[in-house]
Scaffold this motif. Structure first.
Motif, PDB file in Angstrom:
ATOM      1  N   THR A   1      19.624  -0.378   0.057  1.00 34.17           N
ATOM      2  CA  THR A   1      18.835  -1.039   1.083  1.00 34.17           C
ATOM      3  C   THR A   1      17.345  -0.779   0.930  1.00 34.17           C
ATOM      4  O   THR A   1      16.540  -1.416   1.577  1.00 34.17           O
ATOM      5  CB  THR A   1      19.283  -0.568   2.480  1.00 34.17           C
ATOM      6  N   GLU A   2      16.973   0.172   0.078  1.00 35.54           N
ATOM      7  CA  GLU A   2      15.568   0.485  -0.119  1.00 35.54           C
ATOM      8  C   GLU A   2      14.916  -0.539  -1.053  1.00 35.54           C
ATOM      9  O   GLU A   2      15.600  -1.235  -1.795  1.00 35.54           O
ATOM     10  CB  GLU A   2      15.420   1.901  -0.668  1.00 35.54           C
ATOM     11  N   PRO A   3      13.586  -0.629  -1.013  1.00 33.53           N
ATOM     12  CA  PRO A   3      12.893  -1.602  -1.869  1.00 33.53           C
ATOM     13  C   PRO A   3      13.196  -1.378  -3.344  1.00 33.53           C
ATOM     14  O   PRO A   3      13.418  -0.252  -3.785  1.00 33.53           O
ATOM     15  CB  PRO A   3      11.415  -1.332  -1.570  1.00 33.53           C
ATOM     16  N   THR A   4      13.185  -2.454  -4.082  1.00 34.84           N
ATOM     17  CA  THR A   4      13.392  -2.365  -5.521  1.00 34.84           C
ATOM     18  C   THR A   4      12.053  -2.516  -6.232  1.00 34.84           C
ATOM     19  O   THR A   4      11.029  -2.793  -5.611  1.00 34.84           O
ATOM     20  CB  THR A   4      14.348  -3.465  -6.004  1.00 34.84           C
ATOM     21  N   ILE A   5      12.080  -2.365  -7.525  1.00 39.68           N
ATOM     22  CA  ILE A   5      10.864  -2.450  -8.320  1.00 39.68           C
ATOM     23  C   ILE A   5      10.240  -3.845  -8.239  1.00 39.68           C
ATOM     24  O   ILE A   5       9.045  -4.013  -8.470  1.00 39.68           O
ATOM     25  CB  ILE A   5      11.176  -2.061  -9.781  1.00 39.68           C
ATOM     26  N   ASP A   6      11.028  -4.854  -7.895  1.00 42.95           N
ATOM     27  CA  ASP A   6      10.525  -6.227  -7.812  1.00 42.95           C
ATOM     28  C   ASP A   6      10.074  -6.610  -6.403  1.00 42.95           C
ATOM     29  O   ASP A   6       9.654  -7.749  -6.181  1.00 42.95           O
ATOM     30  CB  ASP A   6      11.596  -7.206  -8.290  1.00 42.95           C
ATOM     31  N   SER A   7      10.145  -5.666  -5.448  1.00 46.14           N
ATOM     32  CA  SER A   7       9.722  -5.977  -4.080  1.00 46.14           C
ATOM     33  C   SER A   7       8.226  -6.175  -3.979  1.00 46.14           C
ATOM     34  O   SER A   7       7.741  -6.920  -3.123  1.00 46.14           O
ATOM     35  CB  SER A   7      10.154  -4.850  -3.132  1.00 46.14           C
ATOM     36  N   ASN A   8       7.485  -5.480  -4.822  1.00 47.28           N
ATOM     37  CA  ASN A   8       6.030  -5.570  -4.819  1.00 47.28           C
ATOM     38  C   ASN A   8       5.613  -6.749  -5.689  1.00 47.28           C
ATOM     39  O   ASN A   8       5.611  -6.665  -6.913  1.00 47.28           O
ATOM     40  CB  ASN A   8       5.452  -4.251  -5.348  1.00 47.28           C
TER      41      ASN A   8
ATOM     42  N   GLY B   1       2.929  17.530  -4.411  1.00 47.15           N
ATOM     43  CA  GLY B   1       2.072  18.339  -3.558  1.00 47.15           C
ATOM     44  C   GLY B   1       1.360  17.578  -2.463  1.00 47.15           C
ATOM     45  O   GLY B   1       0.600  18.175  -1.707  1.00 47.15           O
ATOM     46  N   ILE B   2       1.591  16.252  -2.352  1.00 46.84           N
ATOM     47  CA  ILE B   2       0.986  15.494  -1.258  1.00 46.84           C
ATOM     48  C   ILE B   2       2.083  15.086  -0.276  1.00 46.84           C
ATOM     49  O   ILE B   2       3.276  15.229  -0.565  1.00 46.84           O
ATOM     50  CB  ILE B   2       0.218  14.259  -1.762  1.00 46.84           C
ATOM     51  N   ASP B   3       1.690  14.553   0.859  1.00 43.78           N
ATOM     52  CA  ASP B   3       2.653  14.169   1.887  1.00 43.78           C
ATOM     53  C   ASP B   3       3.626  13.122   1.345  1.00 43.78           C
ATOM     54  O   ASP B   3       3.229  12.189   0.648  1.00 43.78           O
ATOM     55  CB  ASP B   3       1.906  13.606   3.103  1.00 43.78           C
ATOM     56  N   ASP B   4       4.907  13.277   1.693  1.00 44.73           N
ATOM     57  CA  ASP B   4       5.946  12.381   1.193  1.00 44.73           C
ATOM     58  C   ASP B   4       5.662  10.913   1.488  1.00 44.73           C
ATOM     59  O   ASP B   4       6.034  10.032   0.705  1.00 44.73           O
ATOM     60  CB  ASP B   4       7.301  12.752   1.806  1.00 44.73           C
ATOM     61  N   LYS B   5       4.986  10.647   2.604  1.00 45.25           N
ATOM     62  CA  LYS B   5       4.782   9.241   2.992  1.00 45.25           C
ATOM     63  C   LYS B   5       3.925   8.487   1.976  1.00 45.25           C
ATOM     64  O   LYS B   5       4.013   7.264   1.879  1.00 45.25           O
ATOM     65  CB  LYS B   5       4.153   9.154   4.378  1.00 45.25           C
ATOM     66  N   TYR B   6       3.111   9.208   1.213  1.00 47.58           N
ATOM     67  CA  TYR B   6       2.281   8.553   0.209  1.00 47.58           C
ATOM     68  C   TYR B   6       3.016   8.335  -1.116  1.00 47.58           C
ATOM     69  O   TYR B   6       2.484   7.679  -2.008  1.00 47.58           O
ATOM     70  CB  TYR B   6       1.026   9.381  -0.060  1.00 47.58           C
ATOM     71  N   ASN B   7       4.212   8.885  -1.226  1.00 47.86           N
ATOM     72  CA  ASN B   7       4.979   8.793  -2.470  1.00 47.86           C
ATOM     73  C   ASN B   7       6.161   7.839  -2.383  1.00 47.86           C
ATOM     74  O   ASN B   7       6.962   7.760  -3.310  1.00 47.86           O
ATOM     75  CB  ASN B   7       5.486  10.183  -2.886  1.00 47.86           C
ATOM     76  N   GLU B   8       6.278   7.137  -1.258  1.00 50.94           N
ATOM     77  CA  GLU B   8       7.373   6.201  -1.102  1.00 50.94           C
ATOM     78  C   GLU B   8       7.071   4.885  -1.822  1.00 50.94           C
ATOM     79  O   GLU B   8       5.919   4.493  -1.953  1.00 50.94           O
ATOM     80  CB  GLU B   8       7.621   5.914   0.386  1.00 50.94           C
ATOM     81  N   MET B   9       8.117   4.184  -2.236  1.00 50.92           N
ATOM     82  CA  MET B   9       7.904   2.888  -2.867  1.00 50.92           C
ATOM     83  C   MET B   9       7.307   1.897  -1.879  1.00 50.92           C
ATOM     84  O   MET B   9       6.550   1.000  -2.263  1.00 50.92           O
ATOM     85  CB  MET B   9       9.206   2.341  -3.454  1.00 50.92           C
ATOM     86  N   THR B  10       7.590   2.072  -0.599  1.00 49.34           N
ATOM     87  CA  THR B  10       6.986   1.212   0.414  1.00 49.34           C
ATOM     88  C   THR B  10       5.480   1.429   0.504  1.00 49.34           C
ATOM     89  O   THR B  10       4.750   0.576   1.008  1.00 49.34           O
ATOM     90  CB  THR B  10       7.618   1.454   1.788  1.00 49.34           C
ATOM     91  N   ALA B  11       5.009   2.587   0.034  1.00 50.13           N
ATOM     92  CA  ALA B  11       3.576   2.873  -0.022  1.00 50.13           C
ATOM     93  C   ALA B  11       3.012   2.526  -1.390  1.00 50.13           C
ATOM     94  O   ALA B  11       1.937   2.988  -1.759  1.00 50.13           O
ATOM     95  CB  ALA B  11       3.318   4.344   0.296  1.00 50.13           C
TER      96      ALA B  11
END
Length: 528
Positions: free
Chosen positions: A66-73, A84-94
């Motif tokens: 259900t998560e975004p795929t490589i072709d979603s962008n 070492g940075i916040d997880d929210k910046y490492n999501e594919m949605t980001a």
């Protein structure tokens, strides 16, 4: 895996010459890790504590359907994940991605691949492929010079991998490099092209700010279609084949035939490449270097009616070459002319301001890697002393919106913005740093363009993605905007932050012993 002699300086080695790392091995220590850097230079000694154990990179194996795929962008532009940075910046949605996700079996059944780059850690690279793909045919294209040191090193790295084929890109110029960073992934359902800014070494993919463009999956052509047909507006297929032909390699030609058998018409980016040589005639104006960028912008860039000299050209890079004794020798004359080209009756308007983003000493000192992060920012103090005018162009690296202010930028980008920073006329992601070797220099009264290095990049033009002349600059990271083609999430913060009187440009050969970095270390460069 190695038979090299151990360096007598061990983990305290501060050598900068890449030949040193081809001749000597360095021990791994839980407290320090030694790697070599990019762009013709240097090494970096980094503490493993840069990776916060509570903020490790998430494994792509844990993803659900259900998560975004490589072709979603739809734009295909990503930043690499940073440890070492916040997880929210490492999501594919980001719009963040890692190499394992690029190579993941979720993207299809891989049949073979090619990796073209400047630096390699083969053990690590192969570990990024899914287990079922690790013994598939893999071609490695690297820079090969007359001394043969790089070839010996690559042969040593691949001696236990019989499925890996080595291809040396011939470099006649001693100051040239094979700096292009590109991969082709051939699946049973099609072909994917990936162009990025990272060396194929672990630290480049975990500790630095890097950029990646991932193409759509290009389907095979029906047997009834001509393999040479290129119906795309960007001529992506034609230009890609033209770039690959410059290697004059039978092995690379095999991949040219593979590309010919696929439909690349869905590519909406323009290919901007550099190839070593002295280019003359039509080749000089149309094929490579900054003149290729100039030509594309003159045909597809912003119109002269809607863009004027108040729109600054922004250059952002990780290495600086010798640019000449004055700014107008090359930087604000020849190069800026290409960056500021517009489409319309007047192909060149009054030149705008140029603003350059490059880390200061303090940016490096306070980075996740500390001073050792500056090992991948090769700019020498001697070169800077010959072009101190560059200081007036410099701006700090800031990336709060993408969570990467403290992740040393190895990404290279070139863009043009409106004076209010709300719109962007184009965006270029490339391996090319700020140097004449990468972009080319006009010679012989402008009759030839001399280029020393292989480079590759992709140019985003708004009208090819959305029915509008400019990208809207995204100032927030909205996870619902993955498919928004009118908004572009740039890698740094705007408006830019100029150097203050207290800021000093980072030069990798300057000692720093008074203020410790984020790991309590000083920076004492050694001689090679």
């Amino acid at each position: 895996m190695t038979s090299k002699e151990m360096c007598r300086y061990g983990n305290q080695c501060y050598r900068k010459n890449p030949i040193h790392f081809q001749e000597f091995d360095h021990p791994f220590d839980p407290k320090t890790r030694l790697t070599a850097s990019d762009d013709n230079t240097t090494q970096s000694m980094a503490s493993s504590s840069t990776q916060n154990p509570n903020k490790r990179l998430k494994s792509s194996d844990a993803k659900t359907e259900t998560e975004p795929t490589i072709d979603s962008n739809i734009l295909g532009f990503y930043l690499t994940k940073v440890s070492g940075i916040d997880d929210k910046y490492n999501e594919m949605t980001a719009k963040a991605i890692d190499l394992k996700e690029i190579l993941s079996a979720r993207n299809g059944k891989l049949l073979e691949s090619i990796q073209m780059n400047y630096m390699f850690e083969m053990d690590w690279l192969l570990s990024q492929y899914p287990k079922q793909f690790r013994t598939l045919p893999l071609m490695i294209v690297y820079g090969s010079k007359r001394d043969g040191m790089a070839t010996k090193e690559m042969q040593n790295q691949t001696k236990d991998y019989p499925h890996v084929r080595l291809v040396g890109a011939q470099l006649v110029d001693p100051f040239g490099t094979h700096h292009s960073k590109m991969m082709f992934l051939r699946y049973d359902r099609g072909l994917r092209v990936v162009i990025h800014t990272a060396n194929l070494i672990e630290r480049d993919w975990t500790h630095k700010t890097q950029g990646v463009w991932v193409s759509p999956l290009f389907p095979p052509l029906p047997s009834s279609h001509s393999s040479d047909a290129d119906i795309s507006q960007t001529r992506f297929k034609t230009d890609l084949i033209e770039y690959l032909q410059s290697y004059h390699s039978m092995e690379v030609n095999e991949w040219i035939e593979t590309i010919r058998r696929h439909d690349l018409s869905s590519a909406k980016v323009f290919l901007i490449g550099s190839v070593p040589g002295r280019h003359v005639g039509a080749d000089m104006k149309c094929r490579f270097g900054h003149l290729k960028l100039r030509r594309v912008l003159s045909e597809f860039g912003p119109s002269a009616k809607s863009v004027d000299s108040s729109w600054p050209a922004i250059t952002q890079f990780s290495s600086i070459g010798s640019l000449g004794p004055t700014a107008d020798n090359w930087l604000t004359n020849e190069f800026l002319s290409s960056l500021s080209t517009v489409c319309g009756p007047k192909s060149l308007t009054t030149r705008p301001q140029m603003k350059c983003i490059f880390p200061s000493v303090e940016d490096v000192r306070t980075s996740l890697e500390g001073y050792c992060g500056g090992g991948s920012l090769p700019y020498s103090s001697q070169t800077h002393q010959r072009q101190t005018y560059l200081s007036s162009f410099l701006h700090l690296w800031r990336s709060e919106r993408r969570g990467r202010s403290h992740a040393v930028p190895h990404i290279k980008t070139y863009a043009r913005y409106s004076s209010d920073w709300k719109q962007m006329a184009y965006f270029l992601l490339t391996s090319a740093n700020l140097s004449k070797a990468a972009w080319g220099q006009l010679q012989k009264n402008g009759s030839q363009l001399a280029i020393r290095s292989y480079e590759i990049g992709v140019l985003f033009i708004p009208k090819l993605f959305a029915n509008q002349e400019f990208f809207d600059v995204s100032k927030t990271e909205d996870s619902k905007q993955m498919s928004n083609t009118s908004s572009f999430a740039i890698p740094y913060d705007i408006p830019l932050t100029p150097y203050s009187s207290n800021d000093t440009v980072w030069t990798w050969d300057t000692p720093h012993t008074q203020l410790p970095d984020t790991h309590g270390n000083a920076w004492i460069p050694g001689s090679s």
